[in-house]
Design a protein around this motif. Sequence first.
Motif, mmCIF file in Angstrom:
data_model
loop_
_atom_site.group_PDB
_atom_site.id
_atom_site.type_symbol
_atom_site.label_atom_id
_atom_site.label_comp_id
_atom_site.label_asym_id
_atom_site.label_seq_id
_atom_site.Cartn_x
_atom_site.Cartn_y
_atom_site.Cartn_z
ATOM 1 N N PHE A 225 0.888 -1.164 0.136
ATOM 2 C CA PHE A 225 -0.051 -0.089 0.035
ATOM 3 C C PHE A 225 1.081 1.133 -0.147
ATOM 4 N N ALA A 226 0.701 2.142 -1.033
ATOM 5 C CA ALA A 226 1.581 3.261 -1.168
ATOM 6 C C ALA A 226 0.854 4.428 -1.237
ATOM 7 N N LEU A 227 1.604 5.774 -1.065
ATOM 8 C CA LEU A 227 1.101 6.849 -1.238
ATOM 9 C C LEU A 227 1.199 7.606 -2.488
ATOM 10 N N ARG A 228 2.175 6.812 -3.146
ATOM 11 C CA ARG A 228 2.950 7.494 -4.320
ATOM 12 C C ARG A 228 3.088 6.257 -5.514
ATOM 13 N N ASP A 229 2.998 6.587 -7.004
ATOM 14 C CA ASP A 229 3.095 5.874 -8.062
ATOM 15 C C ASP A 229 3.907 6.272 -9.056
ATOM 16 N N ASP A 230 4.799 7.414 -8.900
ATOM 17 C CA ASP A 230 5.304 8.235 -9.773
ATOM 18 C C ASP A 230 6.974 8.173 -9.732
ATOM 19 N N GLY B 91 9.377 4.647 4.125
ATOM 20 C CA GLY B 91 10.051 6.175 4.553
ATOM 21 C C GLY B 91 9.091 7.326 3.760
ATOM 22 N N ALA B 92 8.312 6.741 2.436
ATOM 23 C CA ALA B 92 7.437 7.673 1.713
ATOM 24 C C ALA B 92 6.100 7.210 2.051
ATOM 25 N N GLY B 93 5.937 6.594 3.270
ATOM 26 C CA GLY B 93 4.749 6.333 3.767
ATOM 27 C C GLY B 93 3.874 4.898 3.416
ATOM 28 N N ALA B 94 4.677 4.145 2.767
ATOM 29 C CA ALA B 94 4.105 2.926 2.161
ATOM 30 C C ALA B 94 4.253 2.072 3.304
ATOM 31 N N PHE C 87 -9.211 9.849 0.737
ATOM 32 C CA PHE C 87 -7.940 9.376 0.757
ATOM 33 C C PHE C 87 -7.355 8.615 -0.469
ATOM 34 N N THR C 88 -6.187 8.734 -1.113
ATOM 35 C CA THR C 88 -5.987 8.037 -2.225
ATOM 36 C C THR C 88 -4.670 7.271 -1.866
ATOM 37 N N PHE C 89 -4.706 6.078 -2.381
ATOM 38 C CA PHE C 89 -3.585 5.065 -2.290
ATOM 39 C C PHE C 89 -3.432 4.257 -3.381
ATOM 40 N N PHE C 90 -2.274 3.684 -3.589
ATOM 41 C CA PHE C 90 -1.889 2.854 -4.715
ATOM 42 C C PHE C 90 -1.253 1.518 -4.155
ATOM 43 N N ASN C 91 -1.646 0.286 -4.749
ATOM 44 C CA ASN C 91 -1.016 -0.954 -4.279
ATOM 45 C C ASN C 91 -0.799 -1.682 -5.704
#
Length: 182
Positions: free
Chosen positions: A74-79, A107-110, A138-142
């Motif tokens: 589960f991540a906060l970024r995908d870029d 460290g990036a919130g994942a 809330f937006t998340f990536f996985n």
Amino acid sequence: MSIHSTVRTLVAASAAIASLTCLGTAQGSYQTYRQSCAGSVGTPQLSAGVPFAGVVWNLSVTGLAPNRSGTLFFALRDDSLGAFSLPLDLAFLGAPLCYLNVNSDPGAGAFSLSTGSDPAGQMVVTFTFPNVPGVIGFTFFNQYVSLEAPPGRVLPITTTNAGRGVVGAALHRQPFAGAVCR
């Protein structure tokens, strides 16, 4: 402070509180994108329904090798991941055409969840987002990474496509007392 300015301040504060509590009207979404890489029995695919606050949500992966360990990110970024742009082709590590699609850095919130596939080659995770106003929108990536690969792949992993979710308000969610939602 005059009574009129006090009333205006209270009205403005009430409107601000009402607008915050009405965030629960947001719609959720979940889409998959980017590509998976082939494993030993097929190409795994990540899928899920729309996540809603306070409602049980299921995320699944199909097309996995049976009874294999893996990790769901589960991540906060995908870029990007540090200096690397995503998706990152893992060929340089020995997994050509397998991609890291989300920022997996804690460290990036994942955060990650160690899990595995069942005898049918599927993995299902059940999760409930808290039913609080701050979660709405809330937006998340996985992405899921399985510890298996077809013969000949140096790095023995198989990666799924990516998913992007936005947590929506539960259909039965009611605004807090005093809120006027439009």
